[in-house]
Scaffold this active site. Structure first.
Site, PDB file in Angstrom:
ATOM      1  N   ARG A 281      68.697 -15.951  34.107  1.00 41.45           N
ATOM      2  CA  ARG A 281      67.286 -16.111  33.776  1.00 41.45           C
ATOM      3  C   ARG A 281      66.716 -14.815  33.208  1.00 41.45           C
ATOM      4  O   ARG A 281      66.861 -13.747  33.816  1.00 41.45           O
ATOM      5  CB  ARG A 281      66.511 -16.527  35.033  1.00 41.45           C
TER       6      ARG A 281
ATOM      7  N   LYS B  23      54.000 -11.460  39.387  1.00 44.39           N
ATOM      8  CA  LYS B  23      54.888 -11.729  38.246  1.00 44.39           C
ATOM      9  C   LYS B  23      54.236 -11.194  36.969  1.00 44.39           C
ATOM     10  O   LYS B  23      54.145  -9.985  36.774  1.00 44.39           O
ATOM     11  CB  LYS B  23      55.194 -13.220  38.164  1.00 44.39           C
TER      12      LYS B  23
ATOM     13  N   PHE C 213      59.694 -25.157  42.466  1.00 41.24           N
ATOM     14  CA  PHE C 213      60.046 -24.032  43.323  1.00 41.24           C
ATOM     15  C   PHE C 213      60.051 -24.501  44.776  1.00 41.24           C
ATOM     16  O   PHE C 213      59.108 -25.170  45.222  1.00 41.24           O
ATOM     17  CB  PHE C 213      59.077 -22.868  43.135  1.00 41.24           C
TER      18      PHE C 213
END
Length: 432
Positions: free
Chosen positions: A391, A225, A129
Protein backbone atom coordinates in the site's frame (compact mmCIF):
# COMPACT_ATOMS: atom_id res chain seq x y z
CA UNK A 1 7.30 6.13 -20.78
CA UNK A 2 7.80 9.05 -18.41
CA UNK A 3 11.48 9.67 -17.62
CA UNK A 4 13.19 10.97 -14.49
CA UNK A 5 13.86 14.21 -16.35
CA UNK A 6 10.16 14.53 -17.17
CA UNK A 7 9.41 14.21 -13.46
CA UNK A 8 11.93 16.92 -12.58
CA UNK A 9 10.13 19.26 -14.98
CA UNK A 10 6.76 18.38 -13.47
CA UNK A 11 8.12 19.19 -10.01
CA UNK A 12 9.50 22.52 -11.19
CA UNK A 13 6.12 23.43 -12.70
CA UNK A 14 4.08 22.21 -9.73
CA UNK A 15 2.11 25.16 -8.24
CA UNK A 16 1.96 23.32 -4.90
CA UNK A 17 5.69 22.60 -4.60
CA UNK A 18 6.30 25.20 -1.86
CA UNK A 19 3.90 23.41 0.49
CA UNK A 20 6.56 20.75 1.05
CA UNK A 21 8.57 23.26 3.07
CA UNK A 22 5.97 23.03 5.84
CA UNK A 23 7.39 19.64 6.83
CA UNK A 24 10.54 18.04 8.18
CA UNK A 25 11.22 14.96 6.06
CA UNK A 26 14.19 12.74 6.90
CA UNK A 27 16.94 12.90 4.27
CA UNK A 28 16.88 10.00 1.85
CA UNK A 29 13.28 9.08 2.65
CA UNK A 30 10.44 8.79 0.14
CA UNK A 31 7.45 8.74 2.45
CA UNK A 32 4.47 7.01 0.86
CA UNK A 33 2.65 6.20 4.09
CA UNK A 34 0.89 9.47 4.86
CA UNK A 35 -2.37 7.53 4.53
CA UNK A 36 -1.36 5.78 7.76
CA UNK A 37 0.63 8.45 9.63
CA UNK A 38 1.25 11.92 8.26
CA UNK A 39 4.61 13.68 8.31
CA UNK A 40 5.66 16.03 11.13
CA UNK A 41 4.90 19.70 10.34
CA UNK A 42 7.71 22.09 11.19
CA UNK A 43 5.41 24.25 13.31
CA UNK A 44 4.31 21.39 15.55
CA UNK A 45 7.38 21.16 17.80
CA UNK A 46 7.36 24.87 18.63
CA UNK A 47 3.61 24.93 19.20
CA UNK A 48 3.64 21.92 21.53
CA UNK A 49 6.62 23.36 23.40
CA UNK A 50 4.67 26.60 23.83
CA UNK A 51 1.76 24.70 25.33
CA UNK A 52 4.08 22.77 27.65
CA UNK A 53 6.42 25.56 28.72
CA UNK A 54 4.16 28.64 28.74
CA UNK A 55 0.52 27.65 28.80
CA UNK A 56 0.91 24.65 31.10
CA UNK A 57 4.29 25.36 32.72
CA UNK A 58 3.68 28.99 33.65
CA UNK A 59 0.00 29.78 33.32
CA UNK A 60 -1.17 26.40 34.58
CA UNK A 61 -4.92 25.99 34.93
CA UNK A 62 -5.55 29.59 33.93
CA UNK A 63 -4.87 28.55 30.34
CA UNK A 64 -8.30 26.99 30.02
CA UNK A 65 -9.46 30.59 29.75
CA UNK A 66 -6.40 32.69 28.88
CA UNK A 67 -5.11 30.34 26.15
CA UNK A 68 -8.54 29.23 25.00
CA UNK A 69 -8.00 25.55 25.77
CA UNK A 70 -11.72 25.01 26.30
CA UNK A 71 -12.46 26.19 22.76
CA UNK A 72 -9.91 24.02 20.94
CA UNK A 73 -12.23 21.12 20.01
CA UNK A 74 -14.62 23.49 18.28
CA UNK A 75 -11.96 25.78 16.83
CA UNK A 76 -10.07 22.94 15.18
CA UNK A 77 -13.39 21.36 14.24
CA UNK A 78 -14.30 24.48 12.27
CA UNK A 79 -10.99 24.24 10.42
CA UNK A 80 -11.56 20.60 9.49
CA UNK A 81 -15.10 21.52 8.45
CA UNK A 82 -13.62 23.65 5.67
CA UNK A 83 -11.99 20.51 4.24
CA UNK A 84 -15.06 18.26 4.31
CA UNK A 85 -17.95 20.47 3.26
CA UNK A 86 -19.36 21.17 6.72
CA UNK A 87 -20.53 24.46 8.17
CA UNK A 88 -19.01 26.18 11.21
CA UNK A 89 -20.26 24.70 14.45
CA UNK A 90 -21.21 21.35 12.88
CA UNK A 91 -18.01 19.37 13.49
CA UNK A 92 -16.13 18.73 16.73
CA UNK A 93 -12.73 17.20 17.52
CA UNK A 94 -12.88 14.57 20.24
CA UNK A 95 -11.73 11.11 21.26
CA UNK A 96 -10.76 8.44 18.71
CA UNK A 97 -12.38 7.39 15.45
CA UNK A 98 -13.64 4.21 17.10
CA UNK A 99 -15.32 6.07 19.96
CA UNK A 100 -16.81 8.64 17.61
CA UNK A 101 -18.16 5.90 15.38
CA UNK A 102 -19.78 4.28 18.42
CA UNK A 103 -21.40 7.59 19.30
CA UNK A 104 -22.55 8.36 15.76
CA UNK A 105 -23.83 4.87 15.00
CA UNK A 106 -25.66 4.75 18.33
CA UNK A 107 -27.30 8.08 17.57
CA UNK A 108 -28.26 7.04 14.04
CA UNK A 109 -29.71 3.72 15.22
CA UNK A 110 -31.72 5.43 17.94
CA UNK A 111 -33.24 7.80 15.37
CA UNK A 112 -33.96 4.95 12.99
CA UNK A 113 -35.53 2.69 15.63
CA UNK A 114 -37.75 5.50 16.88
CA UNK A 115 -38.97 6.22 13.35
CA UNK A 116 -39.18 2.65 12.05
CA UNK A 117 -38.63 -0.08 14.67
CA UNK A 118 -38.98 -2.76 12.00
CA UNK A 119 -35.66 -1.72 10.46
CA UNK A 120 -33.16 -4.13 12.03
CA UNK A 121 -30.15 -4.19 9.69
CA UNK A 122 -26.84 -2.33 9.58
CA UNK A 123 -25.03 -2.70 6.24
CA UNK A 124 -21.32 -2.30 5.59
CA UNK A 125 -18.55 -3.83 3.50
CA UNK A 126 -16.63 -6.90 4.60
CA UNK A 127 -13.48 -5.04 3.50
CA UNK A 128 -14.28 -2.02 5.66
CA UNK A 129 -11.68 -1.14 8.28
CA UNK A 130 -12.10 -3.72 11.06
CA UNK A 131 -12.69 -1.26 13.92
CA UNK A 132 -15.81 0.00 12.11
CA UNK A 133 -17.11 -3.55 11.82
CA UNK A 134 -16.30 -4.37 15.43
CA UNK A 135 -18.17 -1.29 16.67
CA UNK A 136 -21.15 -2.11 14.46
CA UNK A 137 -21.14 -5.75 15.57
CA UNK A 138 -21.10 -4.67 19.22
CA UNK A 139 -24.05 -2.32 18.78
CA UNK A 140 -25.98 -4.87 16.74
CA UNK A 141 -25.62 -7.37 19.58
CA UNK A 142 -26.64 -4.80 22.20
CA UNK A 143 -29.74 -3.70 20.31
CA UNK A 144 -30.87 -6.99 18.82
CA UNK A 145 -30.02 -5.95 15.28
CA UNK A 146 -28.13 -7.66 12.45
CA UNK A 147 -24.90 -6.56 10.77
CA UNK A 148 -24.94 -7.50 7.10
CA UNK A 149 -21.64 -7.36 5.18
CA UNK A 150 -21.39 -7.18 1.40
CA UNK A 151 -18.41 -8.53 -0.48
CA UNK A 152 -18.70 -6.27 -3.53
CA UNK A 153 -19.66 -2.65 -4.04
CA UNK A 154 -22.25 -3.76 -6.58
CA UNK A 155 -24.04 -5.72 -3.84
CA UNK A 156 -24.86 -2.60 -1.80
CA UNK A 157 -27.85 -1.66 -3.96
CA UNK A 158 -29.73 -4.86 -3.08
CA UNK A 159 -29.46 -4.06 0.65
CA UNK A 160 -31.17 -0.67 0.34
CA UNK A 161 -34.60 -1.92 1.37
CA UNK A 162 -37.24 -1.72 4.09
CA UNK A 163 -35.04 -3.69 6.53
CA UNK A 164 -32.10 -1.28 6.40
CA UNK A 165 -31.61 1.05 9.37
CA UNK A 166 -28.12 2.44 8.71
CA UNK A 167 -25.66 2.18 5.84
CA UNK A 168 -22.13 2.55 7.25
CA UNK A 169 -19.29 3.00 4.76
CA UNK A 170 -15.74 4.30 4.63
CA UNK A 171 -15.59 6.66 1.67
CA UNK A 172 -12.11 5.50 0.61
CA UNK A 173 -11.39 1.84 1.29
CA UNK A 174 -8.30 1.40 3.43
CA UNK A 175 -7.08 -1.69 1.54
CA UNK A 176 -7.70 -0.89 -2.11
CA UNK A 177 -8.18 2.87 -2.19
CA UNK A 178 -11.61 2.44 -3.83
CA UNK A 179 -13.60 5.67 -3.52
CA UNK A 180 -17.36 5.48 -3.15
CA UNK A 181 -19.73 7.99 -4.73
CA UNK A 182 -20.87 9.58 -1.47
CA UNK A 183 -23.63 11.70 -2.96
CA UNK A 184 -25.20 8.91 -5.03
CA UNK A 185 -25.08 6.28 -2.28
CA UNK A 186 -26.44 8.68 0.34
CA UNK A 187 -29.33 9.60 -1.93
CA UNK A 188 -30.07 5.95 -2.65
CA UNK A 189 -30.05 5.05 1.06
CA UNK A 190 -32.31 7.98 1.88
CA UNK A 191 -34.70 6.94 -0.86
CA UNK A 192 -34.92 3.56 0.87
CA UNK A 193 -35.64 5.27 4.21
CA UNK A 194 -32.26 4.62 5.84
CA UNK A 195 -29.58 6.83 7.40
CA UNK A 196 -25.93 6.93 6.31
CA UNK A 197 -22.67 7.22 8.27
CA UNK A 198 -19.42 7.97 6.43
CA UNK A 199 -15.95 7.24 7.77
CA UNK A 200 -13.59 9.86 6.31
CA UNK A 201 -10.34 8.40 7.68
CA UNK A 202 -8.84 8.17 4.18
CA UNK A 203 -10.75 11.14 2.74
CA UNK A 204 -10.26 14.19 4.95
CA UNK A 205 -7.30 16.13 3.63
CA UNK A 206 -6.88 13.74 0.69
CA UNK A 207 -9.92 14.17 -1.54
CA UNK A 208 -12.61 16.86 -1.78
CA UNK A 209 -15.52 15.99 0.51
CA UNK A 210 -18.90 17.74 0.60
CA UNK A 211 -20.90 16.35 3.51
CA UNK A 212 -23.66 18.93 3.31
CA UNK A 213 -23.77 18.78 -0.47
CA UNK A 214 -24.19 15.01 -0.26
CA UNK A 215 -26.82 15.41 2.50
CA UNK A 216 -25.01 12.84 4.63
CA UNK A 217 -26.34 12.15 8.12
CA UNK A 218 -23.22 11.47 10.21
CA UNK A 219 -19.48 11.33 9.60
CA UNK A 220 -16.36 10.52 11.58
CA UNK A 221 -12.71 10.88 10.68
CA UNK A 222 -9.10 10.53 11.72
CA UNK A 223 -6.60 13.23 12.66
CA UNK A 224 -3.27 11.47 12.17
CA UNK A 225 -3.35 10.45 8.51
CA UNK A 226 -3.71 13.11 5.81
CA UNK A 227 -4.34 15.79 8.47
CA UNK A 228 -0.79 15.31 9.84
CA UNK A 229 -1.87 15.56 13.48
CA UNK A 230 0.69 13.11 14.86
CA UNK A 231 0.43 9.55 16.18
CA UNK A 232 -2.80 8.99 18.08
CA UNK A 233 -4.12 12.45 17.18
CA UNK A 234 -7.73 13.15 18.20
CA UNK A 235 -10.45 12.28 15.72
CA UNK A 236 -13.56 14.21 14.69
CA UNK A 237 -17.30 13.71 14.37
CA UNK A 238 -19.91 15.56 12.29
CA UNK A 239 -23.70 15.52 12.44
CA UNK A 240 -26.05 17.02 9.86
CA UNK A 241 -27.88 20.06 11.23
CA UNK A 242 -31.26 18.33 10.88
CA UNK A 243 -30.16 15.69 13.41
CA UNK A 244 -27.98 17.79 15.71
CA UNK A 245 -30.63 18.88 18.19
CA UNK A 246 -32.54 15.59 18.34
CA UNK A 247 -29.78 12.99 18.38
CA UNK A 248 -28.56 11.29 21.55
CA UNK A 249 -25.18 9.69 21.97
CA UNK A 250 -24.58 7.20 24.79
CA UNK A 251 -21.20 8.45 26.07
CA UNK A 252 -22.67 11.46 27.83
CA UNK A 253 -19.62 12.92 29.51
CA UNK A 254 -19.31 16.08 31.53
CA UNK A 255 -17.97 18.35 28.77
CA UNK A 256 -20.90 17.36 26.58
CA UNK A 257 -23.22 18.83 29.21
CA UNK A 258 -25.12 22.03 28.47
CA UNK A 259 -23.51 23.66 31.52
CA UNK A 260 -20.53 21.54 32.57
CA UNK A 261 -19.32 23.91 35.28
CA UNK A 262 -22.63 23.89 37.11
CA UNK A 263 -21.77 20.30 38.07
CA UNK A 264 -25.36 19.10 38.20
CA UNK A 265 -25.94 15.39 38.92
CA UNK A 266 -28.30 14.99 35.95
CA UNK A 267 -27.19 15.10 32.31
CA UNK A 268 -28.51 17.78 30.01
CA UNK A 269 -27.08 17.60 26.51
CA UNK A 270 -25.22 20.60 25.12
CA UNK A 271 -26.55 22.22 21.99
CA UNK A 272 -25.73 20.59 18.67
CA UNK A 273 -22.39 18.93 18.04
CA UNK A 274 -20.98 19.87 21.45
CA UNK A 275 -22.94 17.00 23.00
CA UNK A 276 -20.55 14.62 21.22
CA UNK A 277 -17.69 15.63 23.50
CA UNK A 278 -17.18 13.27 26.43
CA UNK A 279 -14.31 14.03 28.77
CA UNK A 280 -11.45 16.48 29.08
CA UNK A 281 -9.67 16.83 25.71
CA UNK A 282 -6.00 15.93 25.26
CA UNK A 283 -4.50 19.41 24.95
CA UNK A 284 -1.02 18.49 23.74
CA UNK A 285 -2.50 16.32 21.00
CA UNK A 286 -4.98 19.03 20.05
CA UNK A 287 -2.18 21.55 19.68
CA UNK A 288 -0.29 19.19 17.38
CA UNK A 289 -3.42 18.40 15.38
CA UNK A 290 -4.14 22.07 14.73
CA UNK A 291 -0.66 22.48 13.20
CA UNK A 292 -1.33 19.51 10.95
CA UNK A 293 -4.72 20.78 9.80
CA UNK A 294 -3.13 24.15 9.05
CA UNK A 295 -0.72 22.48 6.60
CA UNK A 296 -3.70 21.33 4.53
CA UNK A 297 -5.49 24.67 4.81
CA UNK A 298 -2.31 26.32 3.48
CA UNK A 299 -3.38 25.04 0.06
CA UNK A 300 -6.56 27.17 0.09
CA UNK A 301 -4.84 30.11 -1.61
CA UNK A 302 -3.54 27.70 -4.26
CA UNK A 303 -6.85 26.09 -5.13
CA UNK A 304 -7.57 24.15 -1.94
CA UNK A 305 -8.73 20.57 -1.98
CA UNK A 306 -9.45 20.65 -5.71
CA UNK A 307 -5.82 21.54 -6.43
CA UNK A 308 -4.58 18.87 -4.01
CA UNK A 309 -6.85 16.33 -5.66
CA UNK A 310 -5.60 17.25 -9.13
CA UNK A 311 -2.01 16.67 -8.07
CA UNK A 312 -2.95 13.50 -6.18
CA UNK A 313 -4.49 12.04 -9.33
CA UNK A 314 -1.42 12.97 -11.35
CA UNK A 315 0.89 11.32 -8.79
CA UNK A 316 -1.13 8.12 -8.59
CA UNK A 317 -1.54 7.93 -12.37
CA UNK A 318 2.23 8.26 -12.77
CA UNK A 319 2.87 5.58 -10.16
CA UNK A 320 0.48 3.18 -11.89
CA UNK A 321 2.04 3.88 -15.29
CA UNK A 322 5.59 3.28 -14.08
CA UNK A 323 4.77 0.30 -11.85
CA UNK A 324 2.90 -1.50 -14.61
CA UNK A 325 5.34 -0.73 -17.38
CA UNK A 326 8.43 -1.59 -15.34
CA UNK A 327 7.23 -4.18 -12.82
CA UNK A 328 4.46 -6.20 -14.45
CA UNK A 329 6.96 -8.71 -15.78
CA UNK A 330 8.36 -9.00 -12.24
CA UNK A 331 5.00 -10.09 -10.82
CA UNK A 332 3.39 -6.78 -9.82
CA UNK A 333 -0.35 -6.24 -10.34
CA UNK A 334 -2.57 -3.23 -9.70
CA UNK A 335 -5.01 -3.84 -6.83
CA UNK A 336 -6.60 -0.36 -6.82
CA UNK A 337 -9.25 0.99 -9.22
CA UNK A 338 -7.83 2.13 -12.53
CA UNK A 339 -10.50 4.81 -12.88
CA UNK A 340 -9.19 7.95 -11.16
CA UNK A 341 -12.73 8.89 -10.10
CA UNK A 342 -12.99 5.66 -8.13
CA UNK A 343 -9.59 5.94 -6.45
CA UNK A 344 -8.53 7.88 -3.38
CA UNK A 345 -5.01 9.17 -2.83
CA UNK A 346 -3.37 5.76 -2.59
CA UNK A 347 -2.33 2.96 -4.92
CA UNK A 348 -2.21 -0.67 -3.87
CA UNK A 349 -0.23 -3.39 -5.59
CA UNK A 350 -0.34 -7.17 -5.24
CA UNK A 351 2.11 -9.89 -6.25
CA UNK A 352 1.43 -12.79 -8.59
CA UNK A 353 2.37 -16.36 -7.75
CA UNK A 354 4.97 -17.53 -6.93
CA UNK A 355 5.59 -14.20 -5.13
CA UNK A 356 2.05 -13.92 -3.75
CA UNK A 357 3.25 -14.65 -0.19
CA UNK A 358 6.20 -12.23 -0.36
CA UNK A 359 4.36 -8.93 0.09
CA UNK A 360 5.53 -8.22 3.63
CA UNK A 361 9.17 -8.99 2.81
CA UNK A 362 9.07 -6.86 -0.35
CA UNK A 363 7.74 -3.91 1.64
CA UNK A 364 10.42 -4.35 4.30
CA UNK A 365 13.09 -4.36 1.60
CA UNK A 366 11.65 -1.14 0.19
CA UNK A 367 11.60 0.46 3.64
CA UNK A 368 15.27 -0.47 4.09
CA UNK A 369 15.93 1.50 0.91
CA UNK A 370 14.07 4.54 2.28
CA UNK A 371 10.77 4.01 0.43
CA UNK A 372 8.18 3.81 3.19
CA UNK A 373 4.81 2.29 2.41
CA UNK A 374 3.01 -0.42 4.32
CA UNK A 375 1.65 -3.95 4.06
CA UNK A 376 -1.92 -5.11 4.55
CA UNK A 377 -2.53 -8.83 4.85
CA UNK A 378 -4.98 -10.62 2.60
CA UNK A 379 -6.95 -13.78 3.25
CA UNK A 380 -4.46 -16.68 3.35
CA UNK A 381 -7.18 -19.07 2.18
CA UNK A 382 -8.20 -16.86 -0.76
CA UNK A 383 -5.15 -14.91 -1.89
CA UNK A 384 -6.40 -14.99 -5.46
CA UNK A 385 -9.49 -13.02 -4.38
CA UNK A 386 -8.15 -11.11 -1.35
CA UNK A 387 -4.39 -10.77 -1.94
CA UNK A 388 -1.71 -9.36 0.31
CA UNK A 389 -1.37 -5.66 -0.42
CA UNK A 390 1.59 -3.32 -0.88
CA UNK A 391 0.00 0.00 0.00
CA UNK A 392 1.37 3.40 -1.07
CA UNK A 393 -0.16 6.73 -0.04
CA UNK A 394 0.46 9.89 -2.05
CA UNK A 395 0.13 13.08 -0.02
CA UNK A 396 0.43 15.93 -2.53
CA UNK A 397 1.53 18.37 0.16
CA UNK A 398 4.98 16.79 0.33
CA UNK A 399 5.29 14.14 -2.39
CA UNK A 400 6.72 15.10 -5.77
CA UNK A 401 6.83 13.45 -9.18
CA UNK A 402 10.52 12.60 -8.92
CA UNK A 403 9.73 10.84 -5.64
CA UNK A 404 7.28 8.63 -7.53
CA UNK A 405 9.83 7.79 -10.21
CA UNK A 406 12.51 6.97 -7.64
CA UNK A 407 10.11 4.82 -5.58
CA UNK A 408 9.34 2.64 -8.61
CA UNK A 409 13.05 2.36 -9.41
CA UNK A 410 13.66 1.03 -5.89
CA UNK A 411 10.79 -1.45 -6.34
CA UNK A 412 12.36 -2.69 -9.58
CA UNK A 413 15.68 -3.26 -7.83
CA UNK A 414 14.09 -5.06 -4.86
CA UNK A 415 12.33 -7.48 -7.20
CA UNK A 416 15.08 -7.93 -9.79
CA UNK A 417 17.79 -8.53 -7.20
CA UNK A 418 15.47 -10.57 -4.96
CA UNK A 419 16.46 -8.46 -1.99
CA UNK A 420 13.21 -9.39 -0.28
CA UNK A 421 14.58 -12.92 0.33
CA UNK A 422 17.00 -11.66 2.97
CA UNK A 423 16.13 -13.12 6.41
CA UNK A 424 15.73 -9.77 8.14
CA UNK A 425 12.95 -8.81 5.74
CA UNK A 426 10.99 -11.98 6.47
CA UNK A 427 10.78 -11.51 10.24
CA UNK A 428 7.44 -9.89 10.85
CA UNK A 429 7.14 -7.10 13.40
CA UNK A 430 4.18 -6.40 15.66
CA UNK A 431 3.06 -3.53 13.40
CA UNK A 432 2.87 -4.07 9.63
Amino acid sequence: MTTRQDCDVLDQEDPLRELKHQFDLPAGTIYLDGNSLGVLPRETLGRVQQVIQKEWGQDLIKSWNTAGWIDLPGRIGDKIARLVGAAPGELIVADSTSLNLYKALSAALRISLEQAPERKVIVSERSNFPTDLYIAESLAQQLGLRLHLVDNVADIAATLNAELAVLMLTEVNYRTGYKHDMKALTAAAHAAGALVIWDLAHSAGAVPVDLNGAKADFAVGCGYKYLNGGPGAPAFVWVHAKHAQRCWQPLSGWLGHAAPFQFTPDYQAAAGIKRFICGTPALLSLAALECGVDTVLAAESLGGMQALRKKSIALTELFIELAESRCAALGIRLASPRDENQRGSQVCLSLDAPLHEAGYAVMQALIARGVIGDFRAGDPARLDEVPHILRFGFTPLYIGFADVYDAVEHLVQVLKNEEWKRPEFNTQGAVT
